[in-house]
Scaffold this motif. Sequence first.
Motif, PDB file in Angstrom:
ATOM      1  N   ILE A  32      23.169  39.834   8.315  1.00  0.00           N
ATOM      2  CA  ILE A  32      23.091  40.170   6.888  1.00  0.00           C
ATOM      3  C   ILE A  32      24.249  39.492   6.153  1.00  0.00           C
ATOM      4  O   ILE A  32      25.205  39.044   6.772  1.00  0.00           O
ATOM      5  CB  ILE A  32      23.130  41.690   6.638  1.00  0.00           C
ATOM      6  CG1 ILE A  32      24.455  42.291   7.116  1.00  0.00           C
ATOM      7  CG2 ILE A  32      21.949  42.390   7.286  1.00  0.00           C
ATOM      8  CD1 ILE A  32      24.651  43.749   6.706  1.00  0.00           C
ATOM      9  N   GLU A  35      26.607  41.055   0.601  1.00  0.00           N
ATOM     10  CA  GLU A  35      25.950  41.627  -0.575  1.00  0.00           C
ATOM     11  C   GLU A  35      24.936  42.715  -0.197  1.00  0.00           C
ATOM     12  O   GLU A  35      24.593  43.561  -1.021  1.00  0.00           O
ATOM     13  CB  GLU A  35      25.219  40.530  -1.385  1.00  0.00           C
ATOM     14  CG  GLU A  35      26.128  39.536  -2.044  1.00  0.00           C
ATOM     15  CD  GLU A  35      26.549  38.368  -1.126  1.00  0.00           C
ATOM     16  OE1 GLU A  35      27.127  37.415  -1.648  1.00  0.00           O
ATOM     17  OE2 GLU A  35      26.305  38.413   0.096  1.00  0.00           O
ATOM     18  N   GLU A  36      24.440  42.719   1.040  1.00  0.00           N
ATOM     19  CA  GLU A  36      23.457  43.703   1.485  1.00  0.00           C
ATOM     20  C   GLU A  36      24.101  44.981   2.034  1.00  0.00           C
ATOM     21  O   GLU A  36      23.426  45.995   2.212  1.00  0.00           O
ATOM     22  CB  GLU A  36      22.577  43.103   2.586  1.00  0.00           C
ATOM     23  CG  GLU A  36      21.771  41.893   2.146  1.00  0.00           C
ATOM     24  CD  GLU A  36      21.061  41.255   3.324  1.00  0.00           C
ATOM     25  OE1 GLU A  36      20.046  41.833   3.768  1.00  0.00           O
ATOM     26  OE2 GLU A  36      21.516  40.203   3.797  1.00  0.00           O
ATOM     27  N   ARG A  39      23.846  48.506   0.173  1.00  0.00           N
ATOM     28  CA  ARG A  39      22.516  49.123   0.225  1.00  0.00           C
ATOM     29  C   ARG A  39      22.292  49.819   1.564  1.00  0.00           C
ATOM     30  O   ARG A  39      21.752  50.921   1.631  1.00  0.00           O
ATOM     31  CB  ARG A  39      21.435  48.059   0.006  1.00  0.00           C
ATOM     32  CG  ARG A  39      20.023  48.589   0.053  1.00  0.00           C
ATOM     33  CD  ARG A  39      18.988  47.507  -0.194  1.00  0.00           C
ATOM     34  NE  ARG A  39      19.120  46.352   0.679  1.00  0.00           N
ATOM     35  CZ  ARG A  39      18.652  46.291   1.933  1.00  0.00           C
ATOM     36  NH1 ARG A  39      18.051  47.324   2.467  1.00  0.00           N
ATOM     37  NH2 ARG A  39      18.800  45.198   2.648  1.00  0.00           N
TER      38      ARG A  39
END
Length: 88
Positions: A32, A35-36, A39
Motif C-alpha cells: 500500500i 495515503e491509504e 483509511r
Amino acid sequence: MLNETKDEAAALLTNEQLASLGGGRVAYLKPILSEEVSRMFPAVPPLQPGLKLFALLAADGTPIAVTDSRDAAVANAMQHELEMVSVH
C-alpha cells in the motif's frame, strides 16, 4: 471444474464464506501507499505521502499491522502464528 466459467467458479463461495476461511488464522500482505494507511488504520498518525508500505490483513480484510518492510510484516504474521497466503 476445468470446464466451469469464471462466474460459475465464483458462485461456489460467497464473499462471507471466503472471508471466514482459515478461522482467523490466515493472513495476507498487501503493498500500500502511505495515503491509504489512514483509511485502513485510523489510529496511525498522518504519514509522509508516497511511502511504500506493507499491510498485514486477515483473510476477511481486517487490518492487523502496517510496516515499511515486507520482512517485518511476515515476522509479525509468524509471531502471531498466522498462515500466510498469496492473493492474486
